[in-house]
Design a protein around this motif. Structure first.
Motif, short mmCIF file in Angstrom:
data_model
loop_
_atom_site.label_atom_id
_atom_site.label_comp_id
_atom_site.label_asym_id
_atom_site.label_seq_id
_atom_site.Cartn_x
_atom_site.Cartn_y
_atom_site.Cartn_z
N VAL A 297 -70.62 -19.07 -3.67
CA VAL A 297 -70.75 -19.01 -5.12
C VAL A 297 -70.05 -17.73 -5.57
N HIS A 298 -69.05 -17.87 -6.46
CA HIS A 298 -68.25 -16.71 -6.84
C HIS A 298 -67.95 -16.72 -8.33
N GLY A 299 -67.53 -15.54 -8.82
CA GLY A 299 -67.01 -15.40 -10.17
C GLY A 299 -65.52 -15.12 -10.08
N HIS A 300 -65.05 -14.13 -10.86
CA HIS A 300 -63.72 -13.52 -10.73
C HIS A 300 -62.59 -14.37 -11.30
N SER A 301 -62.35 -15.56 -10.77
CA SER A 301 -61.26 -16.41 -11.26
C SER A 301 -61.80 -17.33 -12.34
N PRO A 302 -61.38 -17.15 -13.60
CA PRO A 302 -61.93 -17.96 -14.68
C PRO A 302 -61.67 -19.46 -14.47
N ILE A 303 -62.68 -20.25 -14.76
CA ILE A 303 -62.55 -21.69 -14.63
C ILE A 303 -61.38 -22.25 -15.43
N PRO A 304 -61.11 -21.73 -16.66
CA PRO A 304 -59.92 -22.24 -17.37
C PRO A 304 -58.63 -22.08 -16.58
N TYR A 305 -58.51 -21.00 -15.78
CA TYR A 305 -57.34 -20.87 -14.92
C TYR A 305 -57.35 -21.96 -13.86
#
Length: 356
Positions: A297-305
């Protein structure tokens, strides 16, 4: 307006880059040329090893490669009848959007109307990146620190992971314009912080208690068979074979206070997209083989990208990215949690495990 400067390799004069924030919801790197970020800048020719793009030309995966998971609002968590651990929640990248964070926490029943912990023995993990780009990063940190105390008093807990923007803010405060070896010419933490959305109001309000809190954050944790990290990268493996080793190593680097060593840590934990494409599931498996868990489970890279719905400053509301929940990809082994709040997306707070 935010400004930052850097000097690239020998024989080139100083280059000044300027990023203008016309709307808080548009990340400053939307207006900055690719070579403007000191950590990513490179001379004419091939990019250096480890180059990590953070601009709007990021590579994307096709919509069909990523599964969007709709997440219904959860009712207020109820304490376990056995008095043990309560339900587990995770929060994606906040980036200074305090009001949006409070609204998302209220929607899940984790805080009350006054922003106080109301979730009993629930467990809440923030995945990092509390500051930069948005209007009130220090307010976000203050809230997380306060909720940590209130949750502990109620039998639950609220904890946080180290994001690359915490490393960036720490570096900007500690090292300022001290030159560091970026592997692509000279760079400074101060310039990189400004060019990645650093807010003067945050720096002005930054206190020792915030610096101490950030520097003690862990980088990796395993909860309920979920491997929680900030960045979608396998670079964590460079810092230890176990979760304890990684966290100890990161803390030791920050304690030694060496600018070049801290920059290298920031650079590596700014890498992204390890779990996409054909090798994505293998990369996720490699990470979990070392540290445990059955899903990363991660953040960092925006889902829109990840969806290719990047948009631009001139987009109207109808064409802006629509994010309703986290995304599961890499053959179901990875969950992306950065809803892209900085680009009019959604600040995600969800309960694990996902019902997908």
């Amino acid at each position: 307006m935010v400004e930052g400067s850097m000097t690239q390799g020998a024989g080139q004069g100083p280059v000044v880059r300027t990023a203008t924030l016309r709307d808080f919801r548009v990340p400053p790197y939307a207006q900055v040329p690719v070579q403007a970020h000191p950590g990513n800048a490179f001379p004419e020719g091939d990019a250096p090893d480890g180059y990590t793009p953070t601009e709007r030309d990021l590579p994307v995966i096709n919509r069909g490669d990523t599964v969007q998971v709709a997440v219904e609002p959860e009712p207020t968590p109820e304490p376990s009848p056995q008095g043990g651990l309560g339900p587990l929640y995770v929060v994606g990248d906040v980036h200074g959007y305090l009001d949006e964070l409070l609204a998302a926490l209220r929607e899940q029943g984790l805080v009350d109307a006054d922003g106080n912990w109301s979730a009993g023995n629930a467990r809440l993990w923030f995945l990092g990146d509390f500051t930069d780009r948005g209007p009130d990063g220090i307010g976000v940190i203050d809230l997380v620190m306060r909720l940590s105390a209130e949750a502990a008093a109620a039998g639950g807990y609220c904890k946080a992971l180290m994001g690359n923007h915490e490393l960036l803010l720490l570096g900007a405060k500690r090292f300022g314009d001290t030159p560091v070896n970026s592997g692509a010419g000279t760079a400074t933490f101060q310039a990189a912080w400004l060019l990645n959305g650093g807010q003067k109001s945050d720096m002005d309000r930054l206190q020792d208690v915030h610096l101490q809190w950030m520097s003690r954050l862990d980088a990796v944790v395993e909860e309920d068979d979920h491997l929680l990290v900030h960045s979608d990268t396998t670079a964590y493996l460079d810092y230890g074979d176990t979760i304890e080793d990684v966290n100890d190593t990161v803390h030791s680097i920050l304690t030694r206070n060496d600018a070049d060593e801290c920059w290298e840590l920031f650079r590596k934990l700014t890498k992204r997209f390890a779990f996409r494409d054909q090798g994505g599931s293998t990369a996720a498996q490699d990470l979990m083989a070392a540290y445990g868990g059955h899903r990363v489970v991660h953040g960092h890279s925006p889902i829109p990208y990840l969806l290719g719905e990047v948009g631009s400053e001139d987009d109207d509301e109808a064409s802006r990215p629509v994010v309703e929940g986290p995304h599961v990809y890499a053959d179901g082994l990875a969950i992306a949690m950065d809803g892209g709040v900085t680009m009019a997306g959604k600040l995600l707070v969800v309960r694990l495990p996902l019902l997908d």
